[in-house]
Structure formats: C-alpha cells, structure tokens
Design an enzyme around this catalytic site. Structure first.
Site, PDB file in Angstrom:
ATOM      1  NE  ARG A 123      10.975 -56.439   8.086  1.00 41.95           N
ATOM      2  CZ  ARG A 123      12.141 -57.019   8.350  1.00 41.95           C
ATOM      3  NH1 ARG A 123      12.596 -57.072   9.575  1.00 41.95           N
ATOM      4  NH2 ARG A 123      12.859 -57.553   7.387  1.00 41.95           N
ATOM      5  CD  GLU A 140      23.944 -60.808  -1.928  1.00 42.29           C
ATOM      6  OE1 GLU A 140      24.816 -60.231  -2.582  1.00 42.29           O
ATOM      7  OE2 GLU A 140      23.073 -60.210  -1.269  1.00 42.29           O
TER       8      GLU A 140
END
Length: 191
Positions: free
Chosen positions: A72, A109
């Site tokens: 993006r 994560e």
C-alpha cells in the site's frame, strides 16, 4: 506527529480522508479492525488531498528518495515522488525484485518477515522518506529505515496515512520523526 497537531488542525481534508477509509471488522482475523484504503483510492478528491498534504510537507525538504513499503505504500509513494522531483524506491517482500538486492528481516507478532531493496537504489547521502498506509507497531517502518541506511541513505521522516493513537505520545520510529494524517476510524457497535 499527527497532521492535525502540525498546522492542519481543523483542515476539512483530514476529515474527508478519514471518512473515505472503510473499516472491515474481523479481517483478516477475529478482533482486527482492518483500515481499508481502497475506498480512499476510489474517491479522487480524498486521494488527491492525501497526496497533496504529503507533497506540501516534503516539497522543500530536499528529498532524493521516496521509499514505499509493499504494497500500500506503492499507492501513494510514486505520486509523491513525481510531485517533489524525487526517485521512487519500492521496498518489497522477498523474491519480488529482479537483480541484486539487500534485505532486512523484522519481527512480527507471530513470526518474521523481510523487506528487500535493489542494490544501488539508494546512494550515500540520499535524503529519504518512507511511506506506508498504516503504522501499527512500527516494526515494518523500523526495517525500512535500517534498509535505507545500510547503503548510506539518511531517513528524514516516516509518513503514514493512518496511525494508532499511541503514536501521538511517541511520534518517532528508531529516532526518526513519524508524520501521520489521521487516526483509525472505528465502528461504534464493534465488540
């Protein structure tokens, strides 16, 4: 630093940009409030205003490189680079760039990921900005900074369209300023 805290407080463009971003609950997994910028891209005025705000900020800073993070960051970076007379450097996921690359791994994560850049895309002394759509933890931006600095580039600032409110308190990534246009939009009835 949020744009609204830096001379754009009350700027109606920021509200329009925020309204143009669609929120998709539970995507890509339960509990995530996905900030979908594709609806921003469908709104020519809001999209142009987004690019214009970044261009106004960076036009006179002597920027040589606009580095966009896959994917993006590629939506905003090239337009900003063209408008300020800088080169656009794509920072891609592994094995997406042909030719010789340098890479930088970073921790997510639940695992690791990596960004790559063409060798020779950034020269010693090049002043760079890093562009992405959203900053959540800062891990990807940190990897981008390291990647651009390895050949001698100087990262002046990181910029994102959307930033979590926690970045109002800590508006730096690896010691570099962070410029954010809007906070994530929420859905009132989301549990």
């Amino acid at each position: 630093m949020f744009a609204s805290d830096n001379g754009l407080k009350g700027d109606p463009r920021l509200d329009a940009i925020s309204r143009a971003i669609r929120v998709i609950p539970h995507f890509p997994k339960p509990g995530i409030m996905f900030q979908d910028i594709t609806t921003l891209l469908l709104d020519p005025k809001a999209f142009k205003d987004t690019v214009d705000i970044f261009v106004d900020r960076y036009r006179h800073m002597g920027i040589d490189v606009v580095a966009g993070i896959e994917a993006r960051g590629f939506m905003f970076g090239p337009a900003i680079a063209l408008a300020i007379g800088a080169k656009f450097v794509p920072l891609r996921k592994p094995r997406k760039l042909p030719g010789e690359v340098i890479s930088e791994s970073y921790v997510l994560e639940y695992g690791t990921d990596c960004l790559e850049m063409h060798v020779g895309a950034v020269n010693p002394g090049d002043k760079a900005i890093v562009i992405d759509d959203l900053v959540a933890t800062g891990g990807t931006l940190s990897a981008a900074i390291k990647l651009l600095e390895r050949p001698g580039g100087e990262v002046v600032e990181c910029a994102c369209v959307i930033g979590l409110p926690k970045f109002k308190v800590n508006s730096k990534i690896k010691g570099k300023p962070l410029y954010i246009l809007v906070e994530p939009t929420e859905i009132d009835d989301f549990c």
